[in-house]
Design an enzyme around this catalytic site. Structure first.
Site, short mmCIF file in Angstrom:
data_model
loop_
_atom_site.label_atom_id
_atom_site.label_comp_id
_atom_site.label_asym_id
_atom_site.label_seq_id
_atom_site.Cartn_x
_atom_site.Cartn_y
_atom_site.Cartn_z
N PRO A 30 -6.98 -7.94 -12.18
CA PRO A 30 -8.21 -8.43 -11.54
C PRO A 30 -8.36 -9.95 -11.64
O PRO A 30 -9.13 -10.54 -10.89
CB PRO A 30 -9.34 -7.71 -12.29
CG PRO A 30 -8.73 -6.98 -13.42
CD PRO A 30 -7.25 -7.01 -13.28
N GLU A 87 -8.13 -2.09 -20.71
CA GLU A 87 -8.88 -3.33 -20.46
C GLU A 87 -7.99 -4.49 -20.05
O GLU A 87 -8.45 -5.42 -19.40
CB GLU A 87 -9.70 -3.71 -21.70
CG GLU A 87 -11.05 -3.03 -21.78
CD GLU A 87 -11.89 -3.21 -20.51
OE1 GLU A 87 -12.17 -2.20 -19.85
OE2 GLU A 87 -12.24 -4.37 -20.19
N ARG A 113 6.53 -3.57 5.47
CA ARG A 113 6.49 -3.59 6.94
C ARG A 113 6.90 -4.95 7.53
O ARG A 113 7.14 -5.06 8.72
CB ARG A 113 5.13 -3.14 7.47
CG ARG A 113 3.98 -3.99 7.07
CD ARG A 113 2.66 -3.40 7.53
NE ARG A 113 2.49 -3.45 8.97
CZ ARG A 113 2.30 -4.57 9.67
NH1 ARG A 113 2.26 -5.74 9.06
NH2 ARG A 113 2.17 -4.52 10.98
N ASP A 128 0.26 -8.97 14.58
CA ASP A 128 -0.77 -8.42 13.71
C ASP A 128 -2.10 -9.15 13.83
O ASP A 128 -2.14 -10.33 14.12
CB ASP A 128 -0.35 -8.55 12.24
CG ASP A 128 0.75 -7.58 11.89
OD1 ASP A 128 0.93 -6.62 12.64
OD2 ASP A 128 1.39 -7.80 10.86
#
Ligand code: 9D3
Length: 248
Positions: free
Chosen positions: A88, A115, A153, A168
């Site tokens: 994160p 954690e 991809r 895209d």
């Protein structure tokens, strides 16, 4: 490209490797994928992979020794690999990051649980930390799948020309025009007539114009960090004239 995932939950990746474009890329030898179970590299009868944080606090921390041993096995196959930690705290993953990673020979993705990961492992072995967005997951596995999916991809030859990666949404900075398929009328809703006209210049014009309008409505943030092409300027000027006429 070779990818190796270090995880406490290798089973989560089995269906991921086994379906769709990822499976096709593996079958075509464009992608070689494996997982390493971090627990297989933990010591003792109980194969403990986590421990209590120094300094106290809630949650557990992933021990550095099993991660380091698992990484050594991963690297023995992939000497020139880039090691990424899903975390994160990482830089937020986007299409530009996917494009940069798609040029790699080999990637090792380390998935954290609990954690966090002992900082000494990160300092010594991790080239970059990647987050997939500002929300809280229970571990790095879904993040690793997101990164592998977006990167795979972009590997040359993985997508057919039909849906090549160049056109895209995010590579040209606009959201896409609306898509329709048969039937021509569904629940009383019809397909825009221009798309059934066979007039390809008119269809291209409609798609460009509606893509720009849909971006204004759905993702105006994309337009503030992007320059307009000559064709887009022409569309915007036409809208301005239309609005001027409306306002008198
Ligand atoms: C209570 C403090 N938490 C920080 C927000 C700790 C914490 C939350 C979630 C520690 C680890 C995790 C597990 N998340 C990931 O491993 C993760 C993640 C994410 O949570 N969000 C976005 N991208 C990613 S990539 C890996």
């Amino acid at each position: 490209m070779k990818v190796c995932v270090l995880t406490l939950f290798p089973e989560l990746f089995e269906p991921f490797w086994a379906h769709g474009i990822i499976r096709r890329a593996i079958q075509a030898d464009k992608l070689a994928a494996r997982t390493i179970n971090i627990r297989d590299h933990a010591a003792g009868r109980h194969r403990v992979t986590d421990d209590r944080p120094y300094g106290g606090g809630c949650g557990m921390v992933m021990k550095p020794e099993p991660l380091t041993a698992a990484l050594a096995v991963a690297k023995s196959g992939l000497t020139s690999a880039t090691t990424l930690l899903l975390s994160p705290q990482g830089r937020c993953f986007d299409q530009a990051a996917a494009q940069a990673l798609a040029a790699s020979e080999a990637l090792i993705l380390v998935c954290g649980r609990y954690e966090g990961v002992d900082e000494r492992f990160i300092d010594t072995h991790v080239d970059a930390e990647i987050s997939i967005g500002d929300f809280v997951l229970t571990g790095g596995e879904l993040g690793a799948m997101v990164v592998i999916d977006a990167v795979t991809r972009l590997i040359p030859g993985v997508l057919g020309n039909a849906d090549s990666a160049g056109s895209d949404t995010f590579s040209d900075g606009l959201v896409e025009y609306a898509h329709y398929t048969r039937p021509a009328t569904f629940n009383g809703q019809t397909v825009p007539a221009v798309l059934q006209s066979g007039n390809h210049a008119a269809i291209d014009q409609w798609r460009q114009e509606t893509a720009l309008m849909r971006t204004v409505l759905k993702r105006p943030d994309l337009l503030t960090k992007r320059e307009f092409s000559a064709a887009e300027r022409a569309i915007l000027m036409k809208w301005r004239q239309d609005l001027d006429r409306l306002l008198g």
